[in-house]
Each structure stands twice: as C-alpha cells, then as structure tokens.
Design a protein around this motif. Structure first.
Motif, PDB file in Angstrom:
ATOM      1  N   GLN A 194      -4.469   7.507 -11.928  1.00 42.73           N
ATOM      2  CA  GLN A 194      -4.048   7.349 -13.320  1.00 42.73           C
ATOM      3  C   GLN A 194      -4.525   6.055 -13.962  1.00 42.73           C
ATOM      4  O   GLN A 194      -4.808   6.015 -15.155  1.00 42.73           O
ATOM      5  CB  GLN A 194      -2.516   7.425 -13.396  1.00 42.73           C
ATOM      6  CG  GLN A 194      -1.954   8.810 -13.115  1.00 42.73           C
ATOM      7  CD  GLN A 194      -0.437   8.817 -13.057  1.00 42.73           C
ATOM      8  OE1 GLN A 194       0.210   7.834 -13.411  1.00 42.73           O
ATOM      9  NE2 GLN A 194       0.138   9.928 -12.595  1.00 42.73           N
ATOM     10  N   VAL A 195      -4.667   4.977 -13.187  1.00 37.64           N
ATOM     11  CA  VAL A 195      -5.030   3.695 -13.795  1.00 37.64           C
ATOM     12  C   VAL A 195      -6.545   3.632 -14.040  1.00 37.64           C
ATOM     13  O   VAL A 195      -7.327   4.266 -13.324  1.00 37.64           O
ATOM     14  CB  VAL A 195      -4.592   2.514 -12.910  1.00 37.64           C
ATOM     15  CG1 VAL A 195      -3.084   2.510 -12.738  1.00 37.64           C
ATOM     16  CG2 VAL A 195      -5.293   2.563 -11.556  1.00 37.64           C
ATOM     17  N   PRO A 196      -6.997   2.889 -15.051  1.00 37.43           N
ATOM     18  CA  PRO A 196      -8.438   2.760 -15.319  1.00 37.43           C
ATOM     19  C   PRO A 196      -9.183   2.143 -14.137  1.00 37.43           C
ATOM     20  O   PRO A 196      -8.680   1.216 -13.489  1.00 37.43           O
ATOM     21  CB  PRO A 196      -8.488   1.848 -16.547  1.00 37.43           C
ATOM     22  CG  PRO A 196      -7.148   1.981 -17.186  1.00 37.43           C
ATOM     23  CD  PRO A 196      -6.182   2.183 -16.067  1.00 37.43           C
ATOM     24  N   ALA A 197     -10.373   2.668 -13.865  1.00 31.56           N
ATOM     25  CA  ALA A 197     -11.189   2.177 -12.751  1.00 31.56           C
ATOM     26  C   ALA A 197     -12.634   1.981 -13.208  1.00 31.56           C
ATOM     27  O   ALA A 197     -13.072   2.547 -14.214  1.00 31.56           O
ATOM     28  CB  ALA A 197     -11.132   3.157 -11.577  1.00 31.56           C
ATOM     29  N   VAL A 198     -13.389   1.190 -12.437  1.00 29.54           N
ATOM     30  CA  VAL A 198     -14.776   0.854 -12.772  1.00 29.54           C
ATOM     31  C   VAL A 198     -15.733   1.716 -11.964  1.00 29.54           C
ATOM     32  O   VAL A 198     -15.619   1.818 -10.738  1.00 29.54           O
ATOM     33  CB  VAL A 198     -15.073  -0.635 -12.476  1.00 29.54           C
ATOM     34  CG1 VAL A 198     -16.487  -0.986 -12.945  1.00 29.54           C
ATOM     35  CG2 VAL A 198     -14.049  -1.529 -13.143  1.00 29.54           C
ATOM     36  N   GLN A 214     -14.985   8.920  -2.903  1.00 25.33           N
ATOM     37  CA  GLN A 214     -13.957   7.954  -3.266  1.00 25.33           C
ATOM     38  C   GLN A 214     -13.798   7.868  -4.788  1.00 25.33           C
ATOM     39  O   GLN A 214     -12.674   7.845  -5.315  1.00 25.33           O
ATOM     40  CB  GLN A 214     -14.328   6.564  -2.714  1.00 25.33           C
ATOM     41  CG  GLN A 214     -14.363   6.474  -1.202  1.00 25.33           C
ATOM     42  CD  GLN A 214     -12.972   6.361  -0.592  1.00 25.33           C
ATOM     43  OE1 GLN A 214     -11.991   6.138  -1.284  1.00 25.33           O
ATOM     44  NE2 GLN A 214     -12.893   6.522   0.718  1.00 25.33           N
ATOM     45  N   LEU A 215     -14.909   7.841  -5.491  1.00 24.28           N
ATOM     46  CA  LEU A 215     -14.859   7.689  -6.952  1.00 24.28           C
ATOM     47  C   LEU A 215     -14.255   8.912  -7.646  1.00 24.28           C
ATOM     48  O   LEU A 215     -13.656   8.789  -8.716  1.00 24.28           O
ATOM     49  CB  LEU A 215     -16.264   7.427  -7.499  1.00 24.28           C
ATOM     50  CG  LEU A 215     -16.888   6.078  -7.138  1.00 24.28           C
ATOM     51  CD1 LEU A 215     -18.308   5.987  -7.656  1.00 24.28           C
ATOM     52  CD2 LEU A 215     -16.054   4.926  -7.691  1.00 24.28           C
ATOM     53  N   LYS A 216     -14.408  10.087  -7.047  1.00 21.34           N
ATOM     54  CA  LYS A 216     -13.857  11.307  -7.644  1.00 21.34           C
ATOM     55  C   LYS A 216     -12.337  11.240  -7.796  1.00 21.34           C
ATOM     56  O   LYS A 216     -11.755  11.926  -8.626  1.00 21.34           O
ATOM     57  CB  LYS A 216     -14.223  12.526  -6.785  1.00 21.34           C
ATOM     58  CG  LYS A 216     -15.674  12.959  -6.903  1.00 21.34           C
ATOM     59  CD  LYS A 216     -15.932  14.154  -5.992  1.00 21.34           C
ATOM     60  CE  LYS A 216     -17.393  14.593  -6.053  1.00 21.34           C
ATOM     61  NZ  LYS A 216     -17.654  15.731  -5.125  1.00 21.34           N
ATOM     62  N   ARG A 217     -11.701  10.390  -6.987  1.00 23.18           N
ATOM     63  CA  ARG A 217     -10.232  10.306  -6.989  1.00 23.18           C
ATOM     64  C   ARG A 217      -9.710   9.338  -8.056  1.00 23.18           C
ATOM     65  O   ARG A 217      -8.501   9.200  -8.226  1.00 23.18           O
ATOM     66  CB  ARG A 217      -9.743   9.841  -5.618  1.00 23.18           C
ATOM     67  CG  ARG A 217     -10.253  10.707  -4.469  1.00 23.18           C
ATOM     68  CD  ARG A 217      -9.939  10.043  -3.139  1.00 23.18           C
ATOM     69  NE  ARG A 217     -10.614  10.724  -2.027  1.00 23.18           N
ATOM     70  CZ  ARG A 217     -10.620  10.292  -0.777  1.00 23.18           C
ATOM     71  NH1 ARG A 217      -9.987   9.157  -0.481  1.00 23.18           N
ATOM     72  NH2 ARG A 217     -11.259  10.948   0.170  1.00 23.18           N
ATOM     73  N   LEU A 218     -10.637   8.646  -8.745  1.00 24.51           N
ATOM     74  CA  LEU A 218     -10.218   7.604  -9.682  1.00 24.51           C
ATOM     75  C   LEU A 218     -10.416   8.010 -11.132  1.00 24.51           C
ATOM     76  O   LEU A 218     -11.165   8.941 -11.448  1.00 24.51           O
ATOM     77  CB  LEU A 218     -11.003   6.313  -9.393  1.00 24.51           C
ATOM     78  CG  LEU A 218     -10.898   5.743  -7.978  1.00 24.51           C
ATOM     79  CD1 LEU A 218     -11.705   4.455  -7.869  1.00 24.51           C
ATOM     80  CD2 LEU A 218      -9.437   5.500  -7.592  1.00 24.51           C
ATOM     81  N   ASP A 265       0.828  -1.212   0.000  1.00 28.19           N
ATOM     82  CA  ASP A 265       0.000   0.000   0.000  1.00 28.19           C
ATOM     83  C   ASP A 265       0.862   1.262   0.000  1.00 28.19           C
ATOM     84  O   ASP A 265       0.524   2.257  -0.652  1.00 28.19           O
ATOM     85  CB  ASP A 265      -0.930   0.009   1.219  1.00 28.19           C
ATOM     86  CG  ASP A 265      -2.169  -0.849   0.998  1.00 28.19           C
ATOM     87  OD1 ASP A 265      -2.367  -1.328  -0.143  1.00 28.19           O
ATOM     88  OD2 ASP A 265      -2.934  -1.046   1.960  1.00 28.19           O
ATOM     89  N   GLY A 266       1.988   1.230   0.732  1.00 26.26           N
ATOM     90  CA  GLY A 266       2.856   2.403   0.802  1.00 26.26           C
ATOM     91  C   GLY A 266       3.481   2.761  -0.526  1.00 26.26           C
ATOM     92  O   GLY A 266       3.930   3.900  -0.720  1.00 26.26           O
ATOM     93  N   GLU A 267       3.512   1.798  -1.435  1.00 27.63           N
ATOM     94  CA  GLU A 267       4.090   2.054  -2.757  1.00 27.63           C
ATOM     95  C   GLU A 267       3.055   2.555  -3.761  1.00 27.63           C
ATOM     96  O   GLU A 267       3.405   2.933  -4.873  1.00 27.63           O
ATOM     97  CB  GLU A 267       4.721   0.760  -3.302  1.00 27.63           C
ATOM     98  CG  GLU A 267       5.837   0.196  -2.435  1.00 27.63           C
ATOM     99  CD  GLU A 267       6.346  -1.121  -2.984  1.00 27.63           C
ATOM    100  OE1 GLU A 267       7.374  -1.106  -3.704  1.00 27.63           O
ATOM    101  OE2 GLU A 267       5.706  -2.169  -2.710  1.00 27.63           O
ATOM    102  N   ILE A 268       1.770   2.547  -3.366  1.00 25.28           N
ATOM    103  CA  ILE A 268       0.685   2.973  -4.269  1.00 25.28           C
ATOM    104  C   ILE A 268       0.188   4.340  -3.807  1.00 25.28           C
ATOM    105  O   ILE A 268      -0.527   4.457  -2.811  1.00 25.28           O
ATOM    106  CB  ILE A 268      -0.475   1.965  -4.264  1.00 25.28           C
ATOM    107  CG1 ILE A 268       0.036   0.559  -4.608  1.00 25.28           C
ATOM    108  CG2 ILE A 268      -1.552   2.377  -5.269  1.00 25.28           C
ATOM    109  CD1 ILE A 268      -1.004  -0.534  -4.433  1.00 25.28           C
ATOM    110  N   SER A 269       0.569   5.376  -4.520  1.00 28.51           N
ATOM    111  CA  SER A 269       0.201   6.740  -4.136  1.00 28.51           C
ATOM    112  C   SER A 269      -1.178   7.109  -4.681  1.00 28.51           C
ATOM    113  O   SER A 269      -1.732   6.422  -5.551  1.00 28.51           O
ATOM    114  CB  SER A 269       1.237   7.727  -4.676  1.00 28.51           C
ATOM    115  OG  SER A 269       1.178   7.750  -6.101  1.00 28.51           O
ATOM    116  N   ALA A 270      -1.699   8.225  -4.188  1.00 29.88           N
ATOM    117  CA  ALA A 270      -2.985   8.724  -4.677  1.00 29.88           C
ATOM    118  C   ALA A 270      -2.906   9.074  -6.154  1.00 29.88           C
ATOM    119  O   ALA A 270      -3.873   8.868  -6.910  1.00 29.88           O
ATOM    120  CB  ALA A 270      -3.407   9.945  -3.858  1.00 29.88           C
ATOM    121  N   ASP A 271      -1.753   9.607  -6.577  1.00 31.77           N
ATOM    122  CA  ASP A 271      -1.583   9.937  -8.000  1.00 31.77           C
ATOM    123  C   ASP A 271      -1.614   8.679  -8.858  1.00 31.77           C
ATOM    124  O   ASP A 271      -2.182   8.676  -9.961  1.00 31.77           O
ATOM    125  CB  ASP A 271      -0.259  10.677  -8.212  1.00 31.77           C
ATOM    126  CG  ASP A 271      -0.297  12.103  -7.689  1.00 31.77           C
ATOM    127  OD1 ASP A 271      -1.425  12.620  -7.523  1.00 31.77           O
ATOM    128  OD2 ASP A 271       0.776  12.684  -7.446  1.00 31.77           O
TER     129      ASP A 271
END
Length: 311
Positions: free
Chosen positions: A210-214, A227-231, A200-206
């Motif tokens: 950036q990756v595709p989400a559902v 939560q969805l606004k960040r994806l 988790d520490g290696e996965i930033s908010a940025d």
C-alpha cells in the motif's frame, strides 16, 4: 538447353589499387549526391569524374547510377556496391589501425563509464584498476565518468567508450557481458517513514503493497522483478544515489545495495525491512563491444578488471 551467363565482374577477383581508387571516387560521388557536387572534394572536373565512373561500371559490368536531366540516382546494383564499399573501407581502416598498434605503446584515451555513483568500496576497486593501468601504460589518458545506462550502451556500440560498468539487467546485441561483482539488495525505509519504528512482524505484505515505493527504472533480474510486483511503485530512480534520496525523504520505500547504505544504517537514517524475504541479488557487469576496433585497449582493461575484482 539452359544458357549460362558469360557476365563476370571484378568482385570474385583480386581487387587492385586502381579498383580501390575508382571505388573511393564512387563513394564520394554518392555521398555528395552527384558529379558536380563532388568536384571540389575530389579536385577533378565533372568530365573526369564521369570517365572514372564509366571505367568502374565497365570493369564491374554493372550500371551503378543514372545521371542526366533527372539528376543523380543509384541503381539497385549501385546501392549494393555502395554499402559494400563502406564495409570494405571500414575493414581496411580497422586493419591499418591494428597493424599500427602492434608492437607499439598504446596511446590516446581509455574511457570507462559507470551507470551508478561509486560507493567507497567500488571507488577503491576502481582506484586499483586505474593504478595498474597507469603503471602499465602511463601514456594513456584515462577518462572515468558516470552516464545513464542507455547512453553507455550506445557509447560502447559506437566505440566512444571502451568499458562500461552496468547492472545486469539486459543483454544488448553486439555487446559482451561479464559479471565482476555481486551483492544483496535490501528493501529499505527512511527514519521518518511510518515503518521505521515497527518490527518486521508488524509490517505485513498488504502494508508493503500500500505504501509508495521506488522503481529502479530498469528491467532488473527475475528475482528483483518478482519483489517489485508486490509493491506500490509510485516513483522512479535509475541510480542508487537518487533512489537513496527518495527513500531518505521518508515518503517511499525501495531497494538499495548493502554496501551503499552502511553509513545510513549505522546512523539510523535508514532501516532494512524483512531482510530475509525482501531482497534479491545485484550483479555488476563489465561490458564491452564484441570485436572492438581498439582491441588492445579493451583487452588491457578486461585483464586488469579481472585481476582486481577477483581479489
């Protein structure tokens, strides 16, 4: 000096059987578009229909329609009376249905519609509901099916279903909602997704942005929307099973309820990302029409659902 009208009608008075007969004829004429077109359904001649209509207009002291070379047409008063007729006869039918059901066994279909595929826990809960319904009213014909959210809402409003099980995402006028179950929903990725091997520490908010989400396809609650606004919402799936398929592909991240992914977590096909910060609450509502016609059936289901889901 102000003159008061002496005009009166049957509306404030008690409606007689003869009035109801005339109103039924009037409704038939309106729905068939004229006197001639109503002869077959009413089983009387056009001249007889004309006499009945004249009697109704005389009793109400209102001109309800025009008929002649220009064809049949309702007046403004006629439109109002026609719509009042619909409400009147619907109310009479509701009354008859209620009285007929009093003191009698329930009969016919009992329809429950679900907006999502059922996980094992929900299947067991609904199995308890069905067992109790069958034990209480064995003559009822149970219908349990999955449907799209909007279709379930329409079915409830049109009374083509008695109870709907929906995620709590909106409130539709004319429907009653009661939360019967809730659980956390977590952000997940599949085993072939680049995030699967990262801490988790290696996965930033940025990186998450950036990756595709559902997208779940519905207006979920405030916490979920935040939560969805960040994806980077690049796909849509209305149901949990189709959403899980997209996530298992390794192409997308997305939110799923904990109870729905236990097997995939155990077999390491899915992984939860940022468990404490990337989650929101899922609420399941039992939904029915406000003031349904088949009140006894709906109340039976509501009481059994509450008994089972409170355990």
């Amino acid at each position: 000096m102000i003159k008061t009208s002496s005009k009166s009608s049957i509306i404030p008075k008690a409606v007689t059987e003869y009035d109801l007969r005339l109103l039924r004829i009037f409704r038939t004429v309106v729905e068939n578009g004229g006197f001639s077109a109503s002869e077959a359904e009413l089983g009387v001649t056009r001249s007889t229909i004309s006499v009945h209509m004249s009697n109704l207009e005389s009793r109400m002291k209102l001109k309800l329609c025009s008929r002649g070379r220009g064809g049949f047409a309702l007046t403004e008063d006629g439109q109002a009376v026609y719509h009042a007729c619909i409400e009147l006869f619907d109310s009479l039918n509701d009354f008859s249905r209620l009285v007929n059901n009093l003191g009698e066994e329930l009969s016919g279909e009992l329809i429950i519609l679900c907006a999502d595929q059922l996980d094992t826990r929900m299947q067991l809960k609904l199995a308890q509901v069905i067992e109790k319904v069958h034990r209480t009213q064995p003559q009822l014909h149970l219908v349990l099916d999955n449907e799209a959210l909007k279709h379930i809402e329409k079915c409830l409003l049109k009374e083509k279903a008695h109870i709907g099980l929906l995620p709590s995402y909106q409130q539709v006028e004319g429907l009653d909602y009661q939360t019967i179950y809730n659980e956390p929903i977590y952000l997940c990725c599949g085993h072939s997704h680049p995030f699967f091997t990262l801490e988790d520490g290696e996965i930033s908010a940025d990186m998450l942005a950036q990756v595709p989400a559902v997208h779940p396809g519905v207006d979920i609650d405030i916490d979920g929307r935040e939560q969805l606004k960040r994806l980077n919402l690049s796909a849509k799936a209305y149901q949990f099973d189709t959403r899980k398929t997209l996530i298992l592909s390794g192409c997308y991240i997305g939110y799923l309820p904990l109870s729905y992914i236990q097997q995939e977590l155990a077999s390491k096909q899915l992984k939860i990302i940022h468990q404490h910060s990337a989650s929101y609450q899922f609420n399941l509502s039992m939904v029915c029409k406000h003031n349904p016609r088949e009140t006894s059936k709906v109340e039976l289901l509501k009481s059994i659902f509450n008994e089972v889901f409170s355990q």
